[in-house]
Design an enzyme around this catalytic site. Structure first.
Site, PDB file in Angstrom:
ATOM      1  N   CYS B  65       0.811  -1.212   0.000  1.00  0.00           N
ATOM      2  CA  CYS B  65       0.000   0.000   0.000  1.00  0.00           C
ATOM      3  C   CYS B  65       0.844   1.262   0.000  1.00  0.00           C
ATOM      4  CB  CYS B  65      -0.950   0.006   1.187  1.00  0.00           C
ATOM      5  SG  CYS B  65      -0.145  -0.285   2.750  1.00  0.00           S
ATOM      6  N   ASP B  67       2.664   2.549   2.492  1.00  0.00           N
ATOM      7  CA  ASP B  67       2.677   3.296   3.759  1.00  0.00           C
ATOM      8  C   ASP B  67       4.066   3.258   4.371  1.00  0.00           C
ATOM      9  OD1 ASP B  67      -0.603   2.197   4.934  1.00  0.00           O
ATOM     10  OD2 ASP B  67      -0.009   3.657   3.429  1.00  0.00           O
ATOM     11  N   CYS B  91      -2.673   5.488   5.259  1.00  0.00           N
ATOM     12  CA  CYS B  91      -4.115   5.593   5.423  1.00  0.00           C
ATOM     13  C   CYS B  91      -4.472   5.857   6.895  1.00  0.00           C
ATOM     14  CB  CYS B  91      -4.789   4.309   4.950  1.00  0.00           C
ATOM     15  SG  CYS B  91      -4.358   2.872   5.941  1.00  0.00           S
ATOM     16  N   CYS B 134      -2.293  -2.956   8.586  1.00  0.00           N
ATOM     17  CA  CYS B 134      -1.865  -1.703   9.232  1.00  0.00           C
ATOM     18  C   CYS B 134      -1.461  -1.963  10.674  1.00  0.00           C
ATOM     19  CB  CYS B 134      -2.993  -0.670   9.208  1.00  0.00           C
ATOM     20  SG  CYS B 134      -3.481  -0.159   7.564  1.00  0.00           S
TER      21      CYS B 134
END
Lengths: 280, 157
Positions: B65, B67, B91, B134
Protein backbone atom coordinates in the site's frame (compact mmCIF):
# COMPACT_ATOMS: atom_id res chain seq x y z
CA UNK A 1 1.15 -48.61 -17.67
CA UNK A 2 -1.67 -48.56 -20.12
CA UNK A 3 -4.97 -46.99 -19.39
CA UNK A 4 -7.95 -47.22 -21.56
CA UNK A 5 -10.42 -44.42 -21.65
CA UNK A 6 -13.49 -45.12 -23.61
CA UNK A 7 -15.62 -42.14 -24.38
CA UNK A 8 -18.84 -41.74 -26.16
CA UNK A 9 -19.77 -38.33 -27.41
CA UNK A 10 -22.43 -36.94 -29.62
CA UNK A 11 -21.26 -34.37 -32.09
CA UNK A 12 -22.62 -32.65 -35.14
CA UNK A 13 -21.55 -33.66 -38.61
CA UNK A 14 -19.35 -30.60 -38.95
CA UNK A 15 -17.16 -31.81 -36.11
CA UNK A 16 -16.07 -34.77 -38.14
CA UNK A 17 -14.15 -32.50 -40.40
CA UNK A 18 -12.22 -31.04 -37.46
CA UNK A 19 -10.62 -33.73 -35.34
CA UNK A 20 -9.49 -31.20 -32.77
CA UNK A 21 -13.07 -30.48 -31.91
CA UNK A 22 -13.98 -33.99 -30.95
CA UNK A 23 -12.80 -33.93 -27.40
CA UNK A 24 -13.08 -30.28 -26.69
CA UNK A 25 -16.06 -28.93 -28.49
CA UNK A 26 -18.47 -29.00 -25.62
CA UNK A 27 -20.35 -25.89 -26.47
CA UNK A 28 -21.70 -27.02 -29.80
CA UNK A 29 -25.36 -27.67 -29.79
CA UNK A 30 -26.61 -30.54 -31.76
CA UNK A 31 -29.03 -29.32 -34.38
CA UNK A 32 -28.66 -31.14 -37.65
CA UNK A 33 -27.23 -34.56 -38.23
CA UNK A 34 -26.15 -36.40 -35.17
CA UNK A 35 -23.67 -39.15 -35.04
CA UNK A 36 -22.12 -41.04 -32.26
CA UNK A 37 -18.41 -41.27 -32.07
CA UNK A 38 -16.85 -44.00 -30.11
CA UNK A 39 -13.18 -43.96 -29.63
CA UNK A 40 -10.56 -45.53 -27.55
CA UNK A 41 -7.65 -43.62 -26.21
CA UNK A 42 -4.52 -45.19 -24.97
CA UNK A 43 -2.01 -43.26 -23.02
CA UNK A 44 1.61 -43.88 -22.34
CA UNK A 45 2.59 -41.71 -19.39
CA UNK A 46 6.30 -42.28 -19.82
CA UNK A 47 6.45 -40.97 -23.32
CA UNK A 48 4.07 -38.10 -22.66
CA UNK A 49 2.52 -38.49 -26.04
CA UNK A 50 -0.51 -40.48 -26.90
CA UNK A 51 -2.35 -41.46 -29.95
CA UNK A 52 -5.99 -41.66 -30.38
CA UNK A 53 -7.80 -43.62 -32.94
CA UNK A 54 -11.17 -42.33 -33.75
CA UNK A 55 -13.71 -44.53 -35.27
CA UNK A 56 -16.66 -42.52 -36.41
CA UNK A 57 -19.88 -43.46 -38.02
CA UNK A 58 -22.48 -40.99 -39.11
CA UNK A 59 -26.07 -42.09 -39.07
CA UNK A 60 -27.27 -39.51 -41.53
CA UNK A 61 -28.21 -40.06 -45.14
CA UNK A 62 -24.76 -41.20 -46.01
CA UNK A 63 -22.94 -43.66 -43.92
CA UNK A 64 -19.31 -42.98 -43.76
CA UNK A 65 -16.58 -44.51 -41.75
CA UNK A 66 -14.03 -41.96 -40.91
CA UNK A 67 -10.84 -42.89 -39.26
CA UNK A 68 -8.58 -40.25 -37.99
CA UNK A 69 -5.51 -40.59 -35.92
CA UNK A 70 -3.66 -37.77 -34.42
CA UNK A 71 -1.12 -37.27 -31.72
CA UNK A 72 -1.60 -35.01 -28.81
CA UNK A 73 1.12 -34.41 -26.30
CA UNK A 74 0.32 -33.76 -22.70
CA UNK A 75 2.06 -34.11 -19.40
CA UNK A 76 -0.96 -35.77 -17.85
CA UNK A 77 -3.46 -38.27 -19.06
CA UNK A 78 -6.03 -35.94 -20.42
CA UNK A 79 -6.54 -34.05 -23.61
CA UNK A 80 -5.37 -30.47 -23.88
CA UNK A 81 -6.65 -29.65 -27.31
CA UNK A 82 -7.55 -26.18 -28.49
CA UNK A 83 -10.88 -24.96 -27.24
CA UNK A 84 -12.71 -23.36 -30.14
CA UNK A 85 -15.84 -21.47 -29.21
CA UNK A 86 -19.05 -21.09 -31.14
CA UNK A 87 -21.42 -18.16 -31.34
CA UNK A 88 -24.26 -18.57 -28.84
CA UNK A 89 -26.70 -17.22 -31.40
CA UNK A 90 -25.97 -18.82 -34.75
CA UNK A 91 -23.58 -21.57 -33.60
CA UNK A 92 -20.99 -20.55 -36.18
CA UNK A 93 -17.40 -20.89 -35.03
CA UNK A 94 -15.69 -17.83 -33.66
CA UNK A 95 -12.38 -17.57 -35.38
CA UNK A 96 -10.68 -14.74 -33.57
CA UNK A 97 -9.58 -14.51 -29.97
CA UNK A 98 -10.80 -12.52 -28.28
CA UNK A 99 -14.04 -12.56 -30.23
CA UNK A 100 -16.16 -9.49 -29.55
CA UNK A 101 -18.77 -10.07 -32.23
CA UNK A 102 -19.73 -13.08 -34.31
CA UNK A 103 -18.56 -12.74 -37.92
CA UNK A 104 -21.73 -14.33 -39.26
CA UNK A 105 -24.64 -12.94 -37.28
CA UNK A 106 -22.88 -9.91 -35.67
CA UNK A 107 -24.18 -10.83 -32.19
CA UNK A 108 -22.11 -9.62 -29.25
CA UNK A 109 -20.25 -12.40 -27.48
CA UNK A 110 -19.60 -12.91 -23.78
CA UNK A 111 -16.01 -12.27 -22.65
CA UNK A 112 -13.84 -15.38 -22.68
CA UNK A 113 -12.42 -16.33 -19.31
CA UNK A 114 -8.71 -16.14 -18.87
CA UNK A 115 -8.06 -13.69 -21.68
CA UNK A 116 -5.26 -11.36 -20.71
CA UNK A 117 -5.75 -7.61 -20.80
CA UNK A 118 -2.95 -7.39 -23.36
CA UNK A 119 -4.93 -9.60 -25.74
CA UNK A 120 -8.12 -7.67 -25.27
CA UNK A 121 -6.44 -4.33 -25.94
CA UNK A 122 -4.39 -5.82 -28.77
CA UNK A 123 -1.12 -4.62 -27.25
CA UNK A 124 2.24 -6.31 -27.22
CA UNK A 125 3.01 -8.05 -24.00
CA UNK A 126 5.67 -5.66 -22.75
CA UNK A 127 6.03 -3.00 -20.09
CA UNK A 128 6.83 -0.12 -22.45
CA UNK A 129 3.59 -0.10 -24.35
CA UNK A 130 2.27 2.65 -26.56
CA UNK A 131 -0.39 4.46 -24.52
CA UNK A 132 -1.63 6.32 -27.61
CA UNK A 133 -2.38 3.03 -29.32
CA UNK A 134 -3.99 1.76 -26.12
CA UNK A 135 -6.27 4.78 -25.94
CA UNK A 136 -7.28 4.48 -29.59
CA UNK A 137 -8.07 0.81 -29.15
CA UNK A 138 -10.08 1.57 -26.01
CA UNK A 139 -12.22 4.17 -27.76
CA UNK A 140 -12.67 1.91 -30.77
CA UNK A 141 -13.84 -0.99 -28.61
CA UNK A 142 -16.16 1.06 -26.45
CA UNK A 143 -17.77 2.61 -29.51
CA UNK A 144 -19.10 -0.80 -30.44
CA UNK A 145 -19.33 -2.53 -27.06
CA UNK A 146 -20.90 0.13 -24.88
CA UNK A 147 -24.27 -0.98 -23.42
CA UNK A 148 -25.96 2.15 -24.82
CA UNK A 149 -25.70 0.54 -28.26
CA UNK A 150 -27.71 -2.44 -27.07
CA UNK A 151 -30.71 -0.77 -25.47
CA UNK A 152 -33.02 -2.20 -28.15
CA UNK A 153 -31.47 -5.65 -28.20
CA UNK A 154 -32.24 -8.76 -26.20
CA UNK A 155 -31.51 -9.03 -22.46
CA UNK A 156 -28.78 -11.56 -23.09
CA UNK A 157 -27.00 -9.23 -25.50
CA UNK A 158 -27.33 -6.34 -23.06
CA UNK A 159 -25.77 -8.45 -20.32
CA UNK A 160 -22.91 -9.55 -22.56
CA UNK A 161 -22.19 -6.01 -23.73
CA UNK A 162 -22.23 -4.80 -20.11
CA UNK A 163 -19.75 -7.38 -18.92
CA UNK A 164 -17.48 -6.96 -21.94
CA UNK A 165 -17.56 -3.17 -21.69
CA UNK A 166 -16.69 -3.35 -17.97
CA UNK A 167 -13.83 -5.73 -18.72
CA UNK A 168 -12.47 -3.40 -21.41
CA UNK A 169 -12.63 -0.53 -18.89
CA UNK A 170 -10.71 -2.56 -16.35
CA UNK A 171 -8.14 -3.62 -18.95
CA UNK A 172 -7.63 -0.02 -20.06
CA UNK A 173 -7.25 1.34 -16.51
CA UNK A 174 -4.81 -1.41 -15.56
CA UNK A 175 -2.61 -1.04 -18.63
CA UNK A 176 -2.64 2.76 -18.74
CA UNK A 177 -0.51 3.45 -15.65
CA UNK A 178 2.99 1.94 -15.43
CA UNK A 179 2.56 0.84 -11.81
CA UNK A 180 -0.67 -1.11 -12.33
CA UNK A 181 0.65 -2.44 -15.63
CA UNK A 182 3.81 -3.76 -13.99
CA UNK A 183 1.88 -5.30 -11.10
CA UNK A 184 -0.49 -6.98 -13.58
CA UNK A 185 2.45 -8.38 -15.56
CA UNK A 186 3.84 -9.86 -12.34
CA UNK A 187 0.41 -11.25 -11.52
CA UNK A 188 0.29 -13.01 -14.89
CA UNK A 189 3.53 -14.74 -13.90
CA UNK A 190 2.01 -15.76 -10.57
CA UNK A 191 3.71 -13.14 -8.43
CA UNK A 192 2.24 -10.46 -6.28
CA UNK A 193 3.48 -8.02 -3.66
CA UNK A 194 2.53 -9.39 -0.25
CA UNK A 195 0.68 -7.39 2.33
CA UNK A 196 2.61 -6.48 5.43
CA UNK A 197 5.99 -5.12 6.28
CA UNK A 198 8.84 -5.36 3.87
CA UNK A 199 11.55 -6.79 6.07
CA UNK A 200 14.05 -6.66 3.23
CA UNK A 201 13.60 -2.94 2.63
CA UNK A 202 16.68 -0.78 2.50
CA UNK A 203 16.70 1.47 5.63
CA UNK A 204 18.36 4.30 3.67
CA UNK A 205 15.51 4.20 1.16
CA UNK A 206 12.90 4.38 3.94
CA UNK A 207 14.73 7.32 5.52
CA UNK A 208 14.71 9.09 2.15
CA UNK A 209 10.97 8.44 1.80
CA UNK A 210 10.34 9.77 5.28
CA UNK A 211 12.27 12.95 4.52
CA UNK A 212 10.38 13.56 1.27
CA UNK A 213 7.05 12.99 3.00
CA UNK A 214 7.96 15.29 5.86
CA UNK A 215 9.17 18.01 3.48
CA UNK A 216 5.90 17.78 1.56
CA UNK A 217 3.90 17.93 4.76
CA UNK A 218 5.72 21.08 5.84
CA UNK A 219 5.65 22.77 2.41
CA UNK A 220 4.24 26.24 2.81
CA UNK A 221 4.14 27.39 -0.81
CA UNK A 222 2.94 25.74 -4.02
CA UNK A 223 6.45 26.15 -5.44
CA UNK A 224 7.92 23.98 -2.68
CA UNK A 225 5.31 21.33 -3.30
CA UNK A 226 5.87 21.49 -7.08
CA UNK A 227 9.59 21.04 -6.57
CA UNK A 228 8.97 17.85 -4.62
CA UNK A 229 6.55 16.80 -7.34
CA UNK A 230 9.19 17.28 -10.04
CA UNK A 231 11.74 15.33 -8.02
CA UNK A 232 9.24 12.49 -7.59
CA UNK A 233 8.40 12.46 -11.30
CA UNK A 234 12.10 12.12 -12.06
CA UNK A 235 12.38 9.15 -9.71
CA UNK A 236 9.33 7.52 -11.27
CA UNK A 237 10.77 7.92 -14.79
CA UNK A 238 14.03 6.25 -13.74
CA UNK A 239 12.12 3.42 -12.05
CA UNK A 240 9.96 2.91 -15.15
CA UNK A 241 13.06 2.34 -17.27
CA UNK A 242 14.58 0.00 -14.71
CA UNK A 243 11.39 -2.04 -14.44
CA UNK A 244 11.17 -2.30 -18.23
CA UNK A 245 14.73 -3.64 -18.36
CA UNK A 246 14.11 -6.11 -15.54
CA UNK A 247 10.90 -7.45 -17.09
CA UNK A 248 12.52 -7.83 -20.52
CA UNK A 249 15.27 -9.92 -18.96
CA UNK A 250 12.73 -11.92 -16.98
CA UNK A 251 14.17 -10.81 -13.64
CA UNK A 252 10.90 -10.95 -11.75
CA UNK A 253 12.28 -10.53 -8.24
CA UNK A 254 14.08 -7.30 -9.03
CA UNK A 255 11.03 -6.07 -10.98
CA UNK A 256 8.93 -6.77 -7.89
CA UNK A 257 11.30 -4.79 -5.64
CA UNK A 258 11.35 -1.89 -8.11
CA UNK A 259 7.55 -1.88 -8.37
CA UNK A 260 7.37 -1.68 -4.57
CA UNK A 261 9.59 1.42 -4.72
CA UNK A 262 7.36 2.82 -7.43
CA UNK A 263 4.33 2.37 -5.19
CA UNK A 264 5.87 4.59 -2.52
CA UNK A 265 6.68 7.33 -5.03
CA UNK A 266 3.27 7.05 -6.67
CA UNK A 267 1.73 7.71 -3.23
CA UNK A 268 3.94 10.78 -2.81
CA UNK A 269 2.85 11.98 -6.26
CA UNK A 270 -0.79 11.69 -5.16
CA UNK A 271 -0.04 13.64 -1.99
CA UNK A 272 1.67 16.38 -4.04
CA UNK A 273 -1.51 16.75 -6.10
CA UNK A 274 -3.60 16.97 -2.94
CA UNK A 275 -1.24 19.53 -1.43
CA UNK A 276 -1.29 21.67 -4.56
CA UNK A 277 -5.08 21.58 -4.64
CA UNK A 278 -5.11 22.73 -1.00
CA UNK A 279 -3.11 25.79 -1.97
CA UNK A 280 -5.64 26.81 -4.61
CA UNK B 1 -51.71 -25.17 32.87
CA UNK B 2 -48.06 -25.96 33.47
CA UNK B 3 -47.67 -27.20 29.89
CA UNK B 4 -49.15 -23.96 28.49
CA UNK B 5 -46.82 -21.78 30.55
CA UNK B 6 -43.89 -23.96 29.55
CA UNK B 7 -44.82 -23.61 25.89
CA UNK B 8 -45.11 -19.82 26.27
CA UNK B 9 -41.73 -19.50 27.92
CA UNK B 10 -40.19 -21.75 25.28
CA UNK B 11 -41.61 -19.65 22.45
CA UNK B 12 -40.47 -16.42 24.07
CA UNK B 13 -37.03 -17.92 24.53
CA UNK B 14 -36.92 -18.80 20.82
CA UNK B 15 -37.98 -15.24 19.98
CA UNK B 16 -35.35 -13.81 22.29
CA UNK B 17 -32.61 -16.01 20.89
CA UNK B 18 -33.68 -15.15 17.36
CA UNK B 19 -33.21 -11.47 18.14
CA UNK B 20 -29.84 -12.22 19.72
CA UNK B 21 -28.59 -14.19 16.72
CA UNK B 22 -30.03 -11.98 14.00
CA UNK B 23 -27.27 -10.83 11.68
CA UNK B 24 -25.89 -7.29 11.54
CA UNK B 25 -28.25 -5.31 9.39
CA UNK B 26 -25.83 -2.49 8.66
CA UNK B 27 -22.55 -3.39 6.99
CA UNK B 28 -19.47 -1.66 8.40
CA UNK B 29 -18.18 0.26 5.41
CA UNK B 30 -16.71 3.38 6.96
CA UNK B 31 -13.86 4.15 9.37
CA UNK B 32 -14.61 3.24 12.97
CA UNK B 33 -15.10 6.15 15.36
CA UNK B 34 -11.95 5.19 17.26
CA UNK B 35 -9.89 5.37 14.07
CA UNK B 36 -11.41 8.76 13.20
CA UNK B 37 -10.57 9.98 16.71
CA UNK B 38 -6.92 8.98 16.38
CA UNK B 39 -6.78 10.55 12.93
CA UNK B 40 -8.27 13.89 14.01
CA UNK B 41 -6.66 14.00 17.45
CA UNK B 42 -3.42 12.10 17.02
CA UNK B 43 -1.46 11.49 20.15
CA UNK B 44 2.33 11.65 20.28
CA UNK B 45 3.08 12.91 16.78
CA UNK B 46 6.64 14.10 16.56
CA UNK B 47 10.30 13.18 16.65
CA UNK B 48 12.82 12.23 19.29
CA UNK B 49 16.55 12.68 18.95
CA UNK B 50 17.54 9.54 17.08
CA UNK B 51 21.22 9.99 17.95
CA UNK B 52 20.50 9.69 21.66
CA UNK B 53 21.54 6.40 23.24
CA UNK B 54 18.24 6.11 25.05
CA UNK B 55 16.14 6.43 21.93
CA UNK B 56 15.19 3.52 19.73
CA UNK B 57 13.92 4.27 16.22
CA UNK B 58 11.82 1.88 14.19
CA UNK B 59 11.26 2.67 10.52
CA UNK B 60 9.04 0.32 8.53
CA UNK B 61 7.32 0.34 5.16
CA UNK B 62 4.48 -1.63 3.61
CA UNK B 63 5.13 -2.07 -0.12
CA UNK B 64 1.65 -3.26 -1.05
CA UNK B 65 0.00 0.00 0.00
CA UNK B 66 3.03 2.31 0.08
CA UNK B 67 2.68 3.30 3.76
CA UNK B 68 5.71 4.45 5.74
CA UNK B 69 5.79 4.44 9.53
CA UNK B 70 8.36 5.74 12.03
CA UNK B 71 8.04 4.98 15.73
CA UNK B 72 10.51 6.18 18.36
CA UNK B 73 10.77 5.26 22.04
CA UNK B 74 12.71 6.87 24.85
CA UNK B 75 13.81 4.50 27.60
CA UNK B 76 15.07 5.48 31.06
CA UNK B 77 17.88 3.79 33.03
CA UNK B 78 15.42 1.31 34.56
CA UNK B 79 14.41 -0.07 31.18
CA UNK B 80 11.02 1.62 31.25
CA UNK B 81 9.64 3.46 28.20
CA UNK B 82 8.99 7.02 29.29
CA UNK B 83 8.18 8.66 25.96
CA UNK B 84 7.12 7.59 22.48
CA UNK B 85 6.60 9.51 19.25
CA UNK B 86 5.44 8.49 15.81
CA UNK B 87 5.15 9.76 12.26
CA UNK B 88 3.10 7.83 9.73
CA UNK B 89 2.37 8.56 6.09
CA UNK B 90 -0.46 6.37 4.93
CA UNK B 91 -4.12 5.59 5.42
CA UNK B 92 -6.21 6.48 8.48
CA UNK B 93 -5.96 2.96 9.88
CA UNK B 94 -2.16 3.02 9.71
CA UNK B 95 -2.06 6.41 11.48
CA UNK B 96 -4.47 5.21 14.16
CA UNK B 97 -2.55 1.96 14.68
CA UNK B 98 0.76 3.74 15.22
CA UNK B 99 -0.88 6.40 17.40
CA UNK B 100 -2.38 3.69 19.61
CA UNK B 101 0.94 1.85 19.65
CA UNK B 102 2.73 4.91 21.10
CA UNK B 103 0.01 5.22 23.74
CA UNK B 104 0.36 1.60 24.75
CA UNK B 105 4.17 1.43 24.97
CA UNK B 106 4.37 4.38 27.32
CA UNK B 107 4.91 3.19 30.86
CA UNK B 108 5.79 -0.35 29.83
CA UNK B 109 9.16 -1.99 30.19
CA UNK B 110 11.07 -3.05 27.11
CA UNK B 111 10.10 -6.71 27.64
CA UNK B 112 6.43 -5.87 28.18
CA UNK B 113 6.33 -3.76 25.03
CA UNK B 114 7.57 -6.75 23.01
CA UNK B 115 4.35 -8.55 23.95
CA UNK B 116 2.10 -6.07 22.14
CA UNK B 117 0.53 -7.91 19.23
CA UNK B 118 -1.13 -6.62 16.09
CA UNK B 119 -4.39 -8.45 16.84
CA UNK B 120 -4.73 -6.48 20.09
CA UNK B 121 -4.32 -3.21 18.19
CA UNK B 122 -6.76 -4.35 15.50
CA UNK B 123 -9.31 -5.41 18.11
CA UNK B 124 -9.06 -2.13 20.00
CA UNK B 125 -9.58 -0.09 16.82
CA UNK B 126 -12.15 -2.52 15.33
CA UNK B 127 -10.14 -2.69 12.12
CA UNK B 128 -11.82 -4.48 9.21
CA UNK B 129 -9.99 -7.49 7.68
CA UNK B 130 -8.73 -5.42 4.73
CA UNK B 131 -6.86 -3.11 7.16
CA UNK B 132 -5.31 -5.74 9.41
CA UNK B 133 -1.95 -5.25 7.73
CA UNK B 134 -1.86 -1.70 9.23
CA UNK B 135 -1.86 -3.13 12.75
CA UNK B 136 0.84 -5.58 11.63
CA UNK B 137 2.89 -2.61 10.47
CA UNK B 138 2.49 -0.95 13.89
CA UNK B 139 3.62 -4.11 15.69
CA UNK B 140 6.66 -4.35 13.41
CA UNK B 141 7.44 -0.69 14.07
CA UNK B 142 7.40 -1.28 17.86
CA UNK B 143 9.67 -4.30 17.46
CA UNK B 144 12.04 -2.40 15.17
CA UNK B 145 12.28 0.46 17.69
CA UNK B 146 12.96 -1.94 20.56
CA UNK B 147 15.54 -3.80 18.50
CA UNK B 148 17.28 -0.56 17.59
CA UNK B 149 17.37 0.45 21.28
CA UNK B 150 18.82 -2.94 22.25
CA UNK B 151 21.56 -2.65 19.63
CA UNK B 152 22.45 0.83 20.85
CA UNK B 153 22.63 -0.42 24.44
CA UNK B 154 24.96 -3.24 23.44
CA UNK B 155 27.20 -0.86 21.49
CA UNK B 156 27.32 1.43 24.53
CA UNK B 157 28.59 -1.45 26.64
Amino acid sequence: MLSYNSLRIVCPFRALLHPNWLMTNRQTVNTTVTCSAHFVSTSFPKKDTWQRKCNLKSTGNESKLIYSTYTASSTRNYCTGKFKLNCWNCKQPLYETPAFFCMACKAVQPPEEGTSFFNIMDCDYKFSLDTQKLQKRYLHLQRSLHPDNFSQKSVKEQEYSESYSALVNKAYQTLLKPLSRGLYMLELKGMRIEEGTDSGADPEFLIELMEINEALDEAKTPEEASKIGQHTKGKLAVLTEEIDAALLKGQLQSAKALLAQMKYFANIEEKVKEKLSEFM
Amino acid sequence: MAIVSLRNSASSLVLFSRRLFSPELKAQCFYHIKVVDHYENPRNVGTLDKNSKNVGTGLVGAPACGDVMKLQIQVDENGKIVDAKFKTFGCGSAIASSSLATEWVKGKSVDEALKIRNIDIAKELCLPPVKLHCSMLAEDAIKAALSDYRIKQQVKK
